[in-house]
Scaffold this motif. Structure first.
Motif, short mmCIF file in Angstrom:
data_model
loop_
_atom_site.label_atom_id
_atom_site.label_comp_id
_atom_site.label_asym_id
_atom_site.label_seq_id
_atom_site.Cartn_x
_atom_site.Cartn_y
_atom_site.Cartn_z
N ALA A 129 0.93 -1.13 0.10
CA ALA A 129 0.08 -0.08 -0.07
C ALA A 129 0.86 1.28 -0.21
O ALA A 129 0.58 2.16 -0.82
N SER B 54 -0.80 0.88 5.64
CA SER B 54 -1.68 -0.22 4.98
C SER B 54 -2.64 0.10 4.30
O SER B 54 -3.50 -0.79 3.71
N ASP B 55 -3.22 1.19 4.45
CA ASP B 55 -4.58 1.73 3.60
C ASP B 55 -3.99 2.55 2.37
O ASP B 55 -3.69 3.55 2.41
N VAL B 56 -4.09 1.74 1.21
CA VAL B 56 -3.55 2.33 -0.08
C VAL B 56 -4.26 3.73 -0.43
O VAL B 56 -3.54 4.62 -0.87
N THR C 16 3.33 0.70 8.78
CA THR C 16 3.11 -0.63 8.23
C THR C 16 3.81 -1.73 8.97
O THR C 16 4.27 -1.59 10.20
N LYS D 47 -4.53 -6.18 9.45
CA LYS D 47 -4.63 -4.86 8.46
C LYS D 47 -3.97 -4.90 7.01
O LYS D 47 -3.90 -4.08 6.72
N ASP D 48 -3.97 -6.35 6.56
CA ASP D 48 -3.49 -6.43 5.34
C ASP D 48 -4.04 -5.51 4.32
O ASP D 48 -5.27 -5.24 3.98
N SER D 49 -3.14 -4.91 3.61
CA SER D 49 -3.57 -3.81 2.67
C SER D 49 -4.51 -4.26 1.56
O SER D 49 -5.23 -3.57 1.05
N ARG E 31 -7.71 -4.67 2.64
CA ARG E 31 -8.52 -3.67 3.10
C ARG E 31 -9.01 -3.02 1.76
O ARG E 31 -10.15 -2.16 1.61
#
Lengths: 324, 368
Positions: B81, B233-235, B262, B289-291, B294
């Motif tokens: 991300a 982790s949030d693209v 991350t 929390k995998d990008s 998500r």
């Protein structure tokens, strides 16, 4: 024709380069409004403006590093290190990046940059202001390392260094900043890979560079009074080494003495001695002699002259080659 | 971009940072900021697609190393991300200076994955022409690329070009002198740089708490420009924040530091053994929390994710991995004499002589 100092010749070289090439930038610590602690950049900011001649924060590593970024952007940076030993914080950027970026980018990025470093002793300075760091730089592939001994060479070599597409470590012998010479400027650039025979002779060759060329010439003059004819070669370029000129001289004189301010141990003289021994083993009449400092940290000013090469020490070395 | 370097702005304080207002206390893009940013479904799908492909290529990198085809692989899992979001947020005319783990950035910049991989196979020290991709070479000497980016950005400013420069690095780099010097230069020269800290919480074996006193993002204030910690982790958050920071830089407002928090799911490199310093239990909370999961969830929320799309991306990733492998394995080993060709643009005669001697000494047949 005017009589100017080496400092002024360097100043004129920077001025002419700034004028001739709009991509040249001059920067470093105190190079702007002060004109450099040795005044080598005097007047340049006023003439060319603050975008082309500028002061930076006191951080040598990043002074060297922004040369990499500016060179990628197509500028031709000329960065000043204030003194020899203050270039050491920049050592990683110079050796790991500036010297290797051309290889790392498969030749795409030219590092057309000059790092100017005042070096050498004999000016009565405090610690860190008198060192001879040339061996560190010549041992790094990807750098060209040059050093002038006269105002004329200072001008011609600096112009060539700035115009060369590769990174050049430009070592300025600070004890010679005030030496004078009659010059017509602007003058053409000098080749970055050629030594110069500055005094012809037949009985032995003294090989010197930067601050020790004057010492070698003084020794040769004294020897002449005693009937010995000594040739003096000014290396001008420490990397590459002009071995052709050295070999031709020593083939003729059969004896060689290398003189530098840096410690003898692993100094430039070691490489020259090895090369001459290899190429002229059958010709040499005596082992190559080396004159330089001891393997000690640069000594305090009051005793520095005991460690620096002088004409007497050079002549003693010449005598050893002649009495072998 | 008209202010001269000599008339550097005083940075005693900077006005309230509108970019900081885009994220909540968890460093996530707020619903309001998401609406305002108006990132289309197509862009978000493309970010997902690139992350998924890079994750597959990352797995292939591990496979290739285990099969003896790569000398080393530095896994990027957990960085997708941050790398994809930041690289895609930059305009095409902007430049990126990556660190050694920024593989996904290189792919986003159009470097052929198989060619990029040749670096890890030991075929080259630099696999692409920086000018073709506006992408610096991967830099291993930790933190030293950060002042290169600043120097380049100063050059963009001197050329009065509206170009922003992104530089990637891990949190370990922020301990180096070069990093701090570069931050200060950027502040003093008001250079158009976006500093992206990919804080994966491990510098090989040393955890963040033993590496960084305080917070990386807070360092920026000391250099006179804003810094912001975001959910790395949030693209969509990374993309939106970096895009805003790059816009700001292009408009002459100076540098910005983004700390993308991350986690490094894999070892530092294939030469590393993370069981010596952390457990699976340490890693597990971050898997939640995998990008990619998500990004999938965000697309589903928008009604922009379908099984067909997922299958198509997976098929493209598979195909890209196979093509990467084929390109890598067919890449020629450079002739040893070539090392001499690359040293200088204007090589001295003595080096050419040394090259000729070196080549002549090689076994007959290996020389051209």
């Amino acid at each position: 024709m005017t009589t100017i100092t080496m400092g002024k010749a360097l100043n004129e070289a920077l001025r002419d380069a700034l004028r001739d090439d709009p991509r040249v930038l001059v920067y470093g610590e105190d190079v702007g409004r002060l004109g450099g602690v040795f005044r080598v950049t005097d007047g340049l900011r006023a003439e060319f403006g603050e975008e082309r001649v500028f002061d930076t924060p006191l951080a040598e590593s990043t002074i060297a590093a922004i040369a990499v970024g500016l060179a990628i952007k197509g500028f031709h940076p000329v960065a000043e290190m204030q003194f020899d030993a203050f270039s050491y914080p920049a050592f990683n950027q110079i050796t790991s990046n500036l010297a290797k970026y051309h290889t790392r980018t498969q030749g795409a990025c030219n590092m057309q940059a000059v790092i100017r470093i005042p070096y050498g002793g004999n000016i009565g300075a405090v610690e860190h202001h008198s060192e001879s760091p040339e061996t560190y730089y010549v041992h790094t592939a990807g750098l060209k390392v040059v050093t002038p001994s006269t105002p004329a060479d200072a001008y011609g070599l600096l112009r060539a260094a700035i115009a060369d597409p590769d990174p050049v470590i430009f070592l300025e012998p600070k004890a010679r900043y005030w030496s004078r010479q009659d010059l017509d400027l602007p003058a053409p650039p000098l080749p970055l890979d050629r030594a110069q025979i500055v005094r012809p002779g037949t009985d032995g060759t003294i090989i010197a560079y930067g601050p020790t060329v004057q010492v070698a010439l003084a020794a040769a003059e004294a020897a002449e009074a005693e009937g010995a004819s000594l040739e003096v070669v000014d290396l001008r370029s420490l990397s590459p080494l002009d071995l052709d000129t050295l070999s031709a001289s020593v083939r003729k004189t059969k004896r060689a003495v290398v003189v530098h301010e840096a410690p003898v141990f692993m100094g430039i003289g070691a490489e020259i001695a090895a090369r001459l021994m290899h190429d002229l083993f059958d010709v040499l009449a005596a082992p190559v002699e080396r004159v330089g400092s001891a393997t000690v940290p640069y000594p305090p000013a009051r005793v520095e002259k005991l460690f620096l090469p002088d004409a007497d020490r050079v002549l003693e070395a010449v005598d050893r080659t002649r009495q072998y | 971009m008209v202010d001269t370097l000599g008339a550097r702005a005083a940075h005693d304080s900077h006005p309230a940072d509108p970019i900081a207002a885009m994220v909540n206390a968890d460093g996530l893009l707020t619903a309001e900021a998401e609406r305002a940013a108006n990132i289309s479904d197509d862009v978000l799908r493309d970010l997902y697609r690139r992350m998924a492909i890079c994750r597959r290529l990352d797995q292939e990198g591990l496979n290739l190393q285990r099969q003896g085809e790569l000398g080393l692989w530095g896994p990027i899992a957990g960085h997708e991300a941050a790398q994809v979001g930041a690289a895609m947020a930059m305009a095409e005319t902007d430049w990126i200076f990556p660190y050694y783990r920024d593989f996904a950035m290189t792919i986003c910049r159009g470097v052929d994955p198989g060619i990029a991989m040749t670096w890890f196979r030991g075929l080259t020290h630099g696999a692409w022409n920086p000018y073709e991709h506006r992408l610096g070479p991967l830099i291993i000497s930790v933190g030293t690329q950060v002042p290169h980016a600043v120097g380049f950005a100063i050059g963009c400013k001197l050329d009065h070009e509206p170009t922003a420069v992104l530089v990637g690095f891990g949190e370990g780099s922020t301990s180096t002198g070069d990093w701090h010097e570069a931050m200060n230069f950027a502040g003093v020269f008001k250079a158009p740089v976006v500093f992206l800290c990919e804080n994966n919480q491990w510098a090989i074996s040393v955890p963040m708490r033993e590496q960084v006193a305080g917070r990386v993002a807070d360092r920026a204030a000391g250099y006179g420009f804003p810094g912001l910690r975001i959910d790395g982790s949030d693209v969509l958050t990374v993309y939106t924040v970096v895009r805003a920071a790059a816009d700001r830089a292009r408009h002459g407002e100076g540098p910005y530091l983004v700390e993308a928090l991350t986690y490094r799911f894999q070892a530092h490199t294939t030469s590393d053994d993370p069981t010596r310093y952390r457990t699976d239990a340490d890693v597990e909370p971050w898997r939640a929390k995998d990008s990619i999961a998500r990004a999938t969830a965000r697309l589903r929320d928008r009604g922009a994710f379908s099984d067909d799309f997922e299958r198509a991306v997976a098929a493209e990733a598979e195909e890209t991995a196979l093509a990467m492998r084929a390109t890598l394995l067919s890449a020629a080993t450079p002739h040893p004499g070539q090392a001499f060709d690359l040293v200088f643009a204007n090589p001295p005669a003595s080096l050419l002589r040394e090259q000729a001697e070196f080549v002549a000494e090689l076994e007959p047949g290996s020389a051209e």
